[in-house]
Design a protein around this motif. Structure first.
Motif, PDB file in Angstrom:
ATOM      1  N   ARG A 181       0.836  -1.208   0.000  1.00 17.00           N
ATOM      2  CA  ARG A 181       0.000   0.000   0.000  1.00 17.00           C
ATOM      3  C   ARG A 181       0.873   1.260   0.000  1.00 17.00           C
ATOM      4  O   ARG A 181       0.631   2.214   0.727  1.00 17.00           O
ATOM      5  N   GLY A 182       1.911   1.205  -0.846  1.00 17.86           N
ATOM      6  CA  GLY A 182       2.891   2.284  -0.899  1.00 17.86           C
ATOM      7  C   GLY A 182       2.303   3.627  -1.274  1.00 17.86           C
ATOM      8  O   GLY A 182       2.655   4.664  -0.691  1.00 17.86           O
ATOM      9  N   ALA A 183       1.403   3.646  -2.240  1.00 21.74           N
ATOM     10  CA  ALA A 183       0.803   4.916  -2.661  1.00 21.74           C
ATOM     11  C   ALA A 183       0.004   5.537  -1.523  1.00 21.74           C
ATOM     12  O   ALA A 183       0.091   6.741  -1.275  1.00 21.74           O
ATOM     13  N   GLU A 184      -0.762   4.712  -0.819  1.00 21.67           N
ATOM     14  CA  GLU A 184      -1.551   5.220   0.298  1.00 21.67           C
ATOM     15  C   GLU A 184      -0.634   5.772   1.398  1.00 21.67           C
ATOM     16  O   GLU A 184      -0.878   6.848   1.959  1.00 21.67           O
ATOM     17  N   TYR A 185       0.433   5.039   1.679  1.00 19.96           N
ATOM     18  CA  TYR A 185       1.388   5.454   2.700  1.00 19.96           C
ATOM     19  C   TYR A 185       2.016   6.814   2.351  1.00 19.96           C
ATOM     20  O   TYR A 185       2.025   7.731   3.174  1.00 19.96           O
ATOM     21  N   LEU A 186       2.545   6.929   1.129  1.00 21.67           N
ATOM     22  CA  LEU A 186       3.187   8.184   0.719  1.00 21.67           C
ATOM     23  C   LEU A 186       2.179   9.325   0.623  1.00 21.67           C
ATOM     24  O   LEU A 186       2.489  10.467   0.965  1.00 21.67           O
ATOM     25  N   TYR A 187       0.975   9.006   0.169  1.00 19.69           N
ATOM     26  CA  TYR A 187      -0.054  10.036   0.049  1.00 19.69           C
ATOM     27  C   TYR A 187      -0.371  10.639   1.413  1.00 19.69           C
ATOM     28  O   TYR A 187      -0.375  11.852   1.587  1.00 19.69           O
ATOM     29  N   ARG A 188      -0.663   9.778   2.371  1.00 16.46           N
ATOM     30  CA  ARG A 188      -1.060  10.255   3.712  1.00 16.46           C
ATOM     31  C   ARG A 188       0.097  10.916   4.457  1.00 16.46           C
ATOM     32  O   ARG A 188      -0.105  11.884   5.177  1.00 16.46           O
ATOM     33  N   LEU A 189       1.305  10.401   4.270  1.00 10.90           N
ATOM     34  CA  LEU A 189       2.433  10.894   5.054  1.00 10.90           C
ATOM     35  C   LEU A 189       3.068  12.152   4.460  1.00 10.90           C
ATOM     36  O   LEU A 189       3.494  13.037   5.208  1.00 10.90           O
ATOM     37  N   TYR A 190       3.153  12.250   3.123  1.00 14.18           N
ATOM     38  CA  TYR A 190       3.892  13.354   2.502  1.00 14.18           C
ATOM     39  C   TYR A 190       3.067  14.217   1.557  1.00 14.18           C
ATOM     40  O   TYR A 190       3.033  15.429   1.680  1.00 14.18           O
ATOM     41  N   VAL A 191       2.448  13.564   0.567  1.00 12.84           N
ATOM     42  CA  VAL A 191       1.832  14.311  -0.527  1.00 12.84           C
ATOM     43  C   VAL A 191       0.630  15.126  -0.057  1.00 12.84           C
ATOM     44  O   VAL A 191       0.543  16.326  -0.327  1.00 12.84           O
ATOM     45  N   CYS A 192      -0.301  14.500   0.649  1.00 11.46           N
ATOM     46  CA  CYS A 192      -1.497  15.205   1.104  1.00 11.46           C
ATOM     47  C   CYS A 192      -1.165  16.386   2.016  1.00 11.46           C
ATOM     48  O   CYS A 192      -1.656  17.501   1.781  1.00 11.46           O
ATOM     49  N   PRO A 193      -0.315  16.217   3.031  1.00 13.39           N
ATOM     50  CA  PRO A 193       0.002  17.384   3.872  1.00 13.39           C
ATOM     51  C   PRO A 193       0.646  18.527   3.089  1.00 13.39           C
ATOM     52  O   PRO A 193       0.331  19.701   3.317  1.00 13.39           O
ATOM     53  N   MET A 194       1.535  18.200   2.147  1.00 14.82           N
ATOM     54  CA  MET A 194       2.192  19.240   1.362  1.00 14.82           C
ATOM     55  C   MET A 194       1.182  19.984   0.485  1.00 14.82           C
ATOM     56  O   MET A 194       1.179  21.218   0.423  1.00 14.82           O
TER      57      MET A 194
END
Length: 166
Positions: A90-103
């Motif tokens: 679930r790499g996309a979900e992980y990166l989305y929630r941790l980095y991309v969405c907050p930025m």
């Protein structure tokens, strides 16, 4: 010159713009309330993937210029994309929630203002582009007519070749 400009254009228009629009759709609460929760979950999963993949593509534009000399660089990119898509990691979900969405949330207001100005300008750019192309063809036709007339006058006013060449 066109080859130099085409890739950045494609990254901005074909990747970053859809990425941001997908981000807005993923975070829009009215979109998430439509249909069953299983369908909504899949929509969010793939919207998250698309947003992360689009960010990857934008970063890849720069890394492809500086890092291809690294051993297994292309294999690492392929593994990364597989990791993003894998239901286990679930790499996309992980990166989305941790980095991309907050930025994107932090800069959402500025991005939205920029896009609204750009979309307004894009509406006029198509019309302006047609006018520019028409003007360039008219200019080209004038230059061609001028040179054709010059060449024609040289042919008409040309002296016959000397008798020794005939």
């Amino acid at each position: 010159m066109g080859a130099l400009l085409s890739r950045p254009f494609i990254v901005v228009v074909g990747v970053l713009y859809p990425m941001y629009r997908s981000f807005r759709a993923a975070e829009d609460s009215t979109f998430l309330s439509i249909g069953s929760s299983a369908i909504d979950s899949r929509r969010v999963k793939w919207l998250n993937y698309w947003v992360v993949f689009a960010a990857f593509q934008a970063v890849e534009y720069f890394t492809d210029r500086f890092l291809p000399w690294l051993p297994a660089y292309h294999w690492l990119k392929m593994y990364f994309v597989w990791w993003l898509i894998s239901p286990r990691s679930r790499g996309a979900e992980y990166l989305y929630r941790l980095y991309v969405c907050p930025m994107l949330m932090d800069h959402s207001h500025e991005i939205q203002q920029f896009l609204e100005r750009s979309e307004h300008n894009w509406a006029h750019a198509e019309e302006d582009g047609h006018v520019w192309i028409r003007d360039q063809f008219a200019r080209l036709a004038r230059v061609a007519r001028f040179h054709a007339l010059q060449l024609g006058s040289r042919v008409v006013n040309a002296k016959p070749p000397p008798a020794s060449l005939q």
